[in-house]
Every structure is written in C-alpha cells, then in structure tokens.
Design a protein around this motif. Structure first.
Motif, PDB file in Angstrom:
ATOM      1  N   ALA A   7      32.607  42.316  44.075  1.00 40.65           N
ATOM      2  CA  ALA A   7      33.899  41.681  43.802  1.00 40.65           C
ATOM      3  C   ALA A   7      34.224  40.672  44.898  1.00 40.65           C
ATOM      4  O   ALA A   7      34.043  40.940  46.079  1.00 40.65           O
ATOM      5  N   VAL A   8      34.672  39.517  44.486  1.00 37.65           N
ATOM      6  CA  VAL A   8      35.119  38.480  45.421  1.00 37.65           C
ATOM      7  C   VAL A   8      36.636  38.445  45.317  1.00 37.65           C
ATOM      8  O   VAL A   8      37.191  38.039  44.292  1.00 37.65           O
ATOM      9  N   TRP A   9      37.308  38.898  46.377  1.00 39.31           N
ATOM     10  CA  TRP A   9      38.762  39.034  46.382  1.00 39.31           C
ATOM     11  C   TRP A   9      39.412  37.764  46.897  1.00 39.31           C
ATOM     12  O   TRP A   9      38.935  37.137  47.834  1.00 39.31           O
ATOM     13  N   ARG A  10      40.544  37.408  46.283  1.00 45.55           N
ATOM     14  CA  ARG A  10      41.315  36.249  46.747  1.00 45.55           C
ATOM     15  C   ARG A  10      42.798  36.561  46.644  1.00 45.55           C
ATOM     16  O   ARG A  10      43.226  37.350  45.801  1.00 45.55           O
ATOM     17  N   LYS A  11      43.551  35.936  47.528  1.00 47.90           N
ATOM     18  CA  LYS A  11      45.008  36.062  47.501  1.00 47.90           C
ATOM     19  C   LYS A  11      45.584  34.854  46.777  1.00 47.90           C
ATOM     20  O   LYS A  11      44.976  33.791  46.734  1.00 47.90           O
ATOM     21  N   SER A  12      46.761  35.018  46.268  1.00 44.00           N
ATOM     22  CA  SER A  12      47.452  33.911  45.632  1.00 44.00           C
ATOM     23  C   SER A  12      47.708  32.811  46.647  1.00 44.00           C
ATOM     24  O   SER A  12      48.004  33.082  47.810  1.00 44.00           O
ATOM     25  N   THR A  13      47.631  31.585  46.189  1.00 46.73           N
ATOM     26  CA  THR A  13      47.972  30.464  47.066  1.00 46.73           C
ATOM     27  C   THR A  13      49.460  30.469  47.391  1.00 46.73           C
ATOM     28  O   THR A  13      49.891  29.823  48.333  1.00 46.73           O
ATOM     29  N   ARG A  14      50.244  31.226  46.648  1.00 50.18           N
ATOM     30  CA  ARG A  14      51.691  31.318  46.890  1.00 50.18           C
ATOM     31  C   ARG A  14      52.044  32.463  47.834  1.00 50.18           C
ATOM     32  O   ARG A  14      53.207  32.706  48.097  1.00 50.18           O
ATOM     33  N   SER A  15      51.048  33.181  48.334  1.00 48.77           N
ATOM     34  CA  SER A  15      51.306  34.327  49.213  1.00 48.77           C
ATOM     35  C   SER A  15      52.001  33.907  50.489  1.00 48.77           C
ATOM     36  O   SER A  15      52.896  34.586  50.967  1.00 48.77           O
ATOM     37  N   GLY A  16      51.550  32.809  51.058  1.00 52.25           N
ATOM     38  CA  GLY A  16      52.137  32.351  52.303  1.00 52.25           C
ATOM     39  C   GLY A  16      51.863  33.304  53.454  1.00 52.25           C
ATOM     40  O   GLY A  16      50.972  34.139  53.406  1.00 52.25           O
ATOM     41  N   VAL A  33      39.350  42.200  35.392  1.00 54.41           N
ATOM     42  CA  VAL A  33      40.064  41.559  36.499  1.00 54.41           C
ATOM     43  C   VAL A  33      40.567  42.717  37.346  1.00 54.41           C
ATOM     44  O   VAL A  33      41.290  43.588  36.856  1.00 54.41           O
ATOM     45  N   ALA A  34      40.168  42.751  38.605  1.00 55.15           N
ATOM     46  CA  ALA A  34      40.560  43.830  39.503  1.00 55.15           C
ATOM     47  C   ALA A  34      41.670  43.359  40.429  1.00 55.15           C
ATOM     48  O   ALA A  34      41.679  42.207  40.865  1.00 55.15           O
ATOM     49  N   VAL A  35      42.601  44.260  40.717  1.00 50.68           N
ATOM     50  CA  VAL A  35      43.762  43.938  41.563  1.00 50.68           C
ATOM     51  C   VAL A  35      43.913  45.043  42.598  1.00 50.68           C
ATOM     52  O   VAL A  35      43.767  46.232  42.277  1.00 50.68           O
ATOM     53  N   THR A  42      40.789  49.226  50.992  1.00 51.67           N
ATOM     54  CA  THR A  42      39.907  50.324  50.587  1.00 51.67           C
ATOM     55  C   THR A  42      40.633  51.339  49.710  1.00 51.67           C
ATOM     56  O   THR A  42      40.062  52.357  49.323  1.00 51.67           O
ATOM     57  N   GLY A  43      41.887  51.056  49.394  1.00 53.64           N
ATOM     58  CA  GLY A  43      42.681  51.966  48.574  1.00 53.64           C
ATOM     59  C   GLY A  43      42.429  51.763  47.089  1.00 53.64           C
ATOM     60  O   GLY A  43      41.427  51.173  46.672  1.00 53.64           O
ATOM     61  N   ALA A  44      43.343  52.232  46.305  1.00 52.55           N
ATOM     62  CA  ALA A  44      43.235  52.177  44.855  1.00 52.55           C
ATOM     63  C   ALA A  44      43.241  50.739  44.340  1.00 52.55           C
ATOM     64  O   ALA A  44      43.800  49.842  44.969  1.00 52.55           O
ATOM     65  N   THR A  45      42.609  50.550  43.204  1.00 55.19           N
ATOM     66  CA  THR A  45      42.621  49.256  42.522  1.00 55.19           C
ATOM     67  C   THR A  45      43.048  49.469  41.077  1.00 55.19           C
ATOM     68  O   THR A  45      42.956  50.566  40.540  1.00 55.19           O
ATOM     69  N   LEU A  46      43.513  48.406  40.496  1.00 51.01           N
ATOM     70  CA  LEU A  46      43.822  48.393  39.071  1.00 51.01           C
ATOM     71  C   LEU A  46      42.804  47.490  38.396  1.00 51.01           C
ATOM     72  O   LEU A  46      42.403  46.473  38.964  1.00 51.01           O
ATOM     73  N   ALA A  47      42.391  47.846  37.192  1.00 50.47           N
ATOM     74  CA  ALA A  47      41.441  47.024  36.439  1.00 50.47           C
ATOM     75  C   ALA A  47      42.063  46.666  35.094  1.00 50.47           C
ATOM     76  O   ALA A  47      42.584  47.536  34.390  1.00 50.47           O
ATOM     77  N   PHE A  48      42.018  45.397  34.763  1.00 54.55           N
ATOM     78  CA  PHE A  48      42.582  44.878  33.518  1.00 54.55           C
ATOM     79  C   PHE A  48      41.499  44.145  32.750  1.00 54.55           C
ATOM     80  O   PHE A  48      40.564  43.609  33.339  1.00 54.55           O
ATOM     81  N   SER A  54      45.749  37.873  31.652  1.00 56.61           N
ATOM     82  CA  SER A  54      46.321  36.584  31.277  1.00 56.61           C
ATOM     83  C   SER A  54      47.723  36.759  30.703  1.00 56.61           C
ATOM     84  O   SER A  54      48.642  35.991  31.028  1.00 56.61           O
ATOM     85  N   THR A  55      47.907  37.777  29.871  1.00 59.29           N
ATOM     86  CA  THR A  55      49.221  38.067  29.310  1.00 59.29           C
ATOM     87  C   THR A  55      50.214  38.408  30.412  1.00 59.29           C
ATOM     88  O   THR A  55      51.355  37.930  30.414  1.00 59.29           O
ATOM     89  N   PHE A  56      49.794  39.226  31.370  1.00 59.71           N
ATOM     90  CA  PHE A  56      50.658  39.588  32.490  1.00 59.71           C
ATOM     91  C   PHE A  56      51.053  38.365  33.308  1.00 59.71           C
ATOM     92  O   PHE A  56      52.231  38.167  33.624  1.00 59.71           O
ATOM     93  N   VAL A  57      50.077  37.543  33.674  1.00 61.69           N
ATOM     94  CA  VAL A  57      50.357  36.365  34.503  1.00 61.69           C
ATOM     95  C   VAL A  57      51.308  35.414  33.779  1.00 61.69           C
ATOM     96  O   VAL A  57      52.243  34.880  34.385  1.00 61.69           O
ATOM     97  N   THR A  58      51.101  35.227  32.497  1.00 67.17           N
ATOM     98  CA  THR A  58      51.986  34.364  31.719  1.00 67.17           C
ATOM     99  C   THR A  58      53.411  34.906  31.731  1.00 67.17           C
ATOM    100  O   THR A  58      54.378  34.172  31.956  1.00 67.17           O
TER     101      THR A  58
END
Length: 73
Positions: A7-16, A33-35, A42-48, A54-58
């Motif tokens: 997995a290649v993790w990235r933060k939102s560009t709006r995180s600041g 899509v993992a979150v 190293t904690g829990a993740t959510l998988a969508f 896409s529905t959530f982000v919208t």
C-alpha cells in the motif's frame, strides 16, 4: 483480512500542518481503497470498494446543508 502489503499511503493535500490529525488513503491496491489514522499507522484500517469510496468523497465534499444526515460533535 485485507492484505495491505505494498500500500502506498498519502495524506490529503488539504491536511495542512494540523499536528497529524488526518487520515491517510491508499488507492493503489486492486479493488480496494484503504484508510487509516495518520497518528497510528500500525493501527486499524478501513477498506472500501472504489465505488463506495467515491460515493463517500462526493458526499463529504458537498455543502453540509445538503447532507442527508445531521452531524454532531
């Protein structure tokens, strides 16, 4: 359990610069899509499914007045 090897993790560009209070998303894995919490990588993740994510982000990007639910904190 979903295999997140590679997995290649990235933060939102709006995180600041908010002290790490944000989520990270991995979109490079087939079919999911993992979150995760950036403060606890190293904690829990959510998988969508990509469709569900896409529905959530919208919905999350919409004006809160248009949300079909009430958000309380």
């Amino acid at each position: 359990m979903t295999d997140l090897t590679g997995a290649v993790w990235r933060k939102s560009t709006r995180s600041g610069d908010n002290g790490g209070a944000c989520v990270e998303v991995a979109t490079n894995l087939p079919g999911i899509v993992a979150v995760r919490d950036s403060k606890n990588p190293t904690g829990a993740t959510l998988a969508f499914t990509p469709s569900a994510w896409s529905t959530f982000v919208t919905a999350a990007s919409a004006d809160p007045a248009d949300w079909p639910m009430t958000v309380t904190t």
